[in-house]
Design an enzyme around this catalytic site. Structure first.
Site, PDB file in Angstrom:
ATOM      1  CB  CYS A   2      -0.865   0.020   1.254  1.00 55.51           C
ATOM      2  SG  CYS A   2      -1.833  -1.457   1.479  1.00 55.51           S
ATOM      3  NE  ARG A  27       4.159   1.821  -1.582  1.00 53.46           N
ATOM      4  CZ  ARG A  27       5.214   0.998  -1.475  1.00 53.46           C
ATOM      5  NH1 ARG A  27       6.198   1.097  -2.341  1.00 53.46           N
ATOM      6  NH2 ARG A  27       5.271   0.077  -0.545  1.00 53.46           N
ATOM      7  CD1 TRP A  74      -1.882  -5.460  -3.246  1.00 52.56           C
ATOM      8  CD2 TRP A  74      -2.641  -4.252  -4.954  1.00 52.56           C
ATOM      9  NE1 TRP A  74      -1.997  -6.294  -4.322  1.00 52.56           N
ATOM     10  CE2 TRP A  74      -2.460  -5.590  -5.391  1.00 52.56           C
ATOM     11  CE3 TRP A  74      -3.120  -3.337  -5.869  1.00 52.56           C
ATOM     12  CZ2 TRP A  74      -2.723  -6.001  -6.690  1.00 52.56           C
ATOM     13  CZ3 TRP A  74      -3.387  -3.750  -7.165  1.00 52.56           C
ATOM     14  CH2 TRP A  74      -3.190  -5.052  -7.568  1.00 52.56           C
ATOM     15  CG  ASN A  98       2.966  -0.875   2.796  1.00 54.07           C
ATOM     16  OD1 ASN A  98       2.250  -1.776   2.365  1.00 54.07           O
ATOM     17  ND2 ASN A  98       4.192  -0.670   2.360  1.00 54.07           N
ATOM     18  N   GLY A  99       1.827  -3.169   5.074  1.00 54.06           N
ATOM     19  CA  GLY A  99       2.499  -4.392   5.527  1.00 54.06           C
ATOM     20  C   GLY A  99       1.463  -5.463   5.834  1.00 54.06           C
ATOM     21  CD  GLU A 483       7.359 -16.274 -17.824  1.00 52.94           C
ATOM     22  OE1 GLU A 483       6.335 -16.733 -18.379  1.00 52.94           O
ATOM     23  OE2 GLU A 483       7.449 -15.095 -17.441  1.00 52.94           O
ATOM     24  CE  LYS A 487       7.451 -11.976 -18.104  1.00 50.21           C
ATOM     25  NZ  LYS A 487       6.382 -12.981 -18.309  1.00 50.21           N
ATOM     26  CD  GLU A 490       4.886 -10.649 -22.071  1.00 43.18           C
ATOM     27  OE1 GLU A 490       3.761 -10.130 -22.146  1.00 43.18           O
ATOM     28  OE2 GLU A 490       5.225 -11.385 -21.139  1.00 43.18           O
ATOM     29  CG  HIS A 506      11.592 -36.046 -31.177  1.00 38.24           C
ATOM     30  ND1 HIS A 506      11.434 -37.339 -31.590  1.00 38.24           N
ATOM     31  CD2 HIS A 506      12.184 -36.097 -29.964  1.00 38.24           C
ATOM     32  CE1 HIS A 506      11.873 -38.159 -30.647  1.00 38.24           C
ATOM     33  NE2 HIS A 506      12.343 -37.433 -29.642  1.00 38.24           N
ATOM     34  CE  LYS A 605       0.381  -6.901 -15.009  1.00 38.92           C
ATOM     35  NZ  LYS A 605       1.571  -7.773 -15.231  1.00 38.92           N
TER      36      LYS A 605
HETATM   37  C1  AGP Z   1       2.671 -12.252 -18.961  1.00 40.12           C
HETATM   38  O1  AGP Z   1       3.915 -11.619 -19.069  1.00 40.12           O
HETATM   39  C2  AGP Z   1       1.666 -11.709 -19.942  1.00 40.12           C
HETATM   40  N1  AGP Z   1       1.473 -10.324 -19.750  1.00 40.12           N
HETATM   41  C3  AGP Z   1       0.377 -12.519 -20.009  1.00 40.12           C
HETATM   42  O2  AGP Z   1       0.708 -13.750 -20.598  1.00 40.12           O
HETATM   43  C4  AGP Z   1      -0.352 -12.815 -18.670  1.00 40.12           C
HETATM   44  O3  AGP Z   1       0.393 -13.718 -17.907  1.00 40.12           O
HETATM   45  C5  AGP Z   1      -1.697 -13.457 -19.030  1.00 40.12           C
HETATM   46  O4  AGP Z   1      -2.466 -12.518 -19.762  1.00 40.12           O
HETATM   47  C6  AGP Z   1      -2.496 -13.923 -17.802  1.00 40.12           C
HETATM   48  O5  AGP Z   1      -2.832 -12.819 -17.011  1.00 40.12           O
HETATM   49  P1  AGP Z   1      -3.438 -13.097 -15.537  1.00 40.12           P
HETATM   50  O6  AGP Z   1      -2.373 -13.790 -14.752  1.00 40.12           O
HETATM   51  O7  AGP Z   1      -3.767 -11.745 -14.999  1.00 40.12           O
HETATM   52  O8  AGP Z   1      -4.651 -13.970 -15.695  1.00 40.12           O
END
Ligand code: AGP
Length: 610
Positions: A2, A27, A74, A98-99, A483, A487, A490, A506, A605
């Site tokens: 927070c 935050r 938060w 906050n905590g 992963e 990254k 994206e 394969h 996001k």
């Molecule tokens: C992760 O870096 C991406 N931005 C995206 O794949 C994200 O993980 C995915 O949209 C799922 O989001 P969520 O965890 O909020 O459900």
């Protein structure tokens, strides 16, 4: 995570608090409030929603004061609402925090027995009542605060004001950020520097276990328990306000990568009892009896959270020997899944609002399954509709690329796997204690792993022109290969693929030439020799290998053009440590390619539409 702010000085405190909260909104932003003192009376104004909602709620009122507190929340305990918003009060004591208070439940029960009446679901409110109870015994504001905090376990940065002693504000720090601002005849407390940077650049950073008394004459700091005065150095901040919001980091993503030790500490705090060898199931809103009956688990998520789900399968099946199926949410919801009666469906979602994940969750419940949501946003749709919830405490994740939320999801899955294994009698108490011991060391090992940043930057400088990238991993680290590739895609827009290393012959091996960099995850586990031979295959076809290995694994160096070495942990937590260089590599490549790291093109996001 927070944001708190406090002000004592010659200006009207109200606009200072509101402006400061706006600078702290990154935050936490699910509810907000202010408290201010006039003529020995404290007024509290709060609301659910954003700071602008709070601002609108007081618009047109001629509010004035020279001492006040502010908070933007938060939520970690208690859904986002006006009654759970800070500041909280008990009698003439008003406080922002906050905590996370680990023992709030016991303290609250004890205070209720003594007649205290609570108006919120938060852990924070307990601190107000504790201070109030000691001040009612005749202790001064400062001594009542000191006495109260002796009973509090957990992390806190608090600001407190008191109607009985209207000329001062107290602030105390323990394992949560707190900074003090020193202006001309005006003084500030805050979770972070941006809150008051507009008014002063001179700051003092208190240490854990120090108490600050702030009046319009200045700031005095002493030991919380010792009461001994402490002399502090003043630091002049040269950052711009925008830089300050990112904690001096260039991007939120980098800041959030470096917040992982704190995020993991906050997420595991109070969630298990090492000496008893048990997981705190209350924090999963589950009962041991529920777990014992579970004979099948489905893990459902999207994107990076799906990678966490894949890792969860390795943890759960290896520890608890309960079969797991992993699904991408957009597939699960349409494939008419067969969900046996004694199943548990675990959805994993940072935002708690991903459309496909919510739909999959509802589909699972329609099929009669219980749903556990591992989620980072209190009160989000997934959290509200699930039968059980485990909240990660990573704080708001602003960067579109998920980092700290991902690693805190893994710690949640680790704790769940141990709890399930214990309920199934699949792990001995000695094994559980070892797993806990490694978890307690994880924040420090993540801190150590972050020191690899410069080495990663060197690798990024060599490869940021690449058009393609291949990531290889085996076992529990195969999802980390996925992963790392996600990254890179994206945020740097380089095409990248993650592959189980055993699949090279394969097909993917046909891709290998000196234009295809290959990153191989080579921890010192049972398949280390196998990944070394995969690296050899790449080498002998003119490919360039970047090895990510456990420190001390010199062999990895022989077959790699670049090698990054990481601290050793146990098999299950290796993905947490090994994700760090991959997130940093994607970050640096994106920066070198002048991409918009925090808001990559075409992405949001939270994907709240299908
Ligand atoms: C992760 O870096 C991406 N931005 C995206 O794949 C994200 O993980 C995915 O949209 C799922 O989001 P969520 O965890 O909020 O459900």
């Amino acid at each position: 995570m927070c944001g708190i702010i406090g002000y004592v000085g010659k200006r009207n405190a109200i606009p200072v608090l509101i402006n400061g909260l706006k600078r702290l909104e990154y935050r936490g932003y699910d509810s907000a409030g202010i408290a201010f003192l006039n003529d020995n009376k404290i007024t509290v104004r709060r609301c659910a929603g954003k700071i602008r909602d709070l601002e609108n709620s007081i618009k047109g009122e001629r509010l004035r004061s020279f001492i006040g507190l502010g908070h933007t929340r938060w939520a970690t305990h208690g859904r986002p609402s006006e009654e759970n918003a800070h500041p909280h009060r008990a009698g003439g004591i008003v406080l922002v925090h906050n905590g996370i208070i680990e023992n709030y439940f016991e303290l609250k029960e004890d205070l209720k027995k003594k007649g205290h009446v609570f108006t919120s679901e938060t852990d924070t409110e307990v601190i107000c009542h504790l201070i109030y109870s000691f001040s009612q015994k005749g202790l001064s504001f400062e001594d009542a605060t000191r006495e109260a905090l002796k009973h509090v376990e957990g992390a806190y940065a608090i600001g407190v004001i008191n109607e009985r002693e209207p000329d001062r504000m107290l602030a105390v720090k323990k394992d949560s950020p707190l900074v003090l601002g020193l202006g001309e005849g005006e003084f500030f407390i805050a979770s972070d520097i941006p809150a008051f940077l507009k008014y002063t650049r001179d700051v003092i950073i208190p240490e854990n276990g120090e108490l600050a008394v702030i009046t319009d004459k200045g700031v005095s700091i002493s030991g919380l328990i010792s009461k001994k005065p402490v002399r502090k150095q003043t630091t002049r901040i040269t950052w711009s306000p925008a830089m300050a919001e990112k904690g001096g980091y260039r991007h939120f993503m980098l800041k959030e990568i470096y917040e992982q030790p704190r995020a993991i500490s906050d997420t595991i705090r109070g969630r298990f009892f090492p000496e008893k060898g048990v997981v705190n199931l209350e924090e999963f809103s589950l009962r041991a009896g529920d777990l014992k009956k579970v004979n099948k688990i489905f893990l459902v998520a999207c994107g990076t959270s799906w990678h966490a789900a894949l890792i969860g399968k390795y943890m759960i099946e290896d520890m608890a020997r309960v079969p797991c199926e992993v699904d991408i949410a957009s597939e699960f919801r349409y494939r008419r899944p067969i969900v046996p009666e004694d199943s548990l469906v675990i959805v994993i979602t940072q935002s708690g609002e991903t459309a496909d994940t919510i739909a999959a969750q509802r589909e699972a419940q329609k099929l009669g399954a219980r749903v556990l949501s591992i989620c980072n946003v209190v009160g989000s749709t997934s959290a509200r509709e699930a039968d059980s919830v485990f909240y990660t405490h990573s704080g708001p994740e602003i960067g579109v690329a998920s980092t700290k939320a991902f690693t805190t999801q893994l710690t949640g899955l680790y704790l769940f796997s141990i709890a399930l294994a214990k309920a199934k009698g699949a792990l001995k108490s000695g094994e559980i204690k070892e797993l806990f011991s490694e978890l307690l060391q994880l924040p420090e090992k993540v801190e150590k792993a972050l020191r690899i940043n410069n080495a990663v930057l060197k690798v990024a400088r060599k490869f940021y022109h690449a058009r393609d990238f291949l990531y290889l991993g085996r076992g529990i680290n195969y999802p980390i290969a996925l992963e790392g590739a996600l990254k890179l895609k994206e945020i740097s827009y380089i095409h990248a693929e993650g592959y189980p290393a055993g699949e090279m012959k394969h097909g993917p091996i046909a891709l290998i030439d000196n234009n295809m960099p290959v990153l191989a995850l080579a921890p010192d586990d049972k398949v280390f020799e196998k990944i070394l031979s995969n690296m050899e295959e790449v080498n002998s076809r003119g490919g360039k290998v970047i090895a990510v290995a456990t420190e001390g694994a010199a062999k990895a160096l022989v077959r790699a053009s670049h090698a990054l070495f990481l601290p050793k942990t146990n098999y299950y937590l290796t993905p947490v440590i090994f994700s760090i260089p991959l997130h940093l590599l994607a970050y640096h490549m994106a920066v070198l390619r002048k991409c918009n790291v925090d808001q990559p093109r075409n992405l949001a996001k939270s994907v709240t539409v299908e």
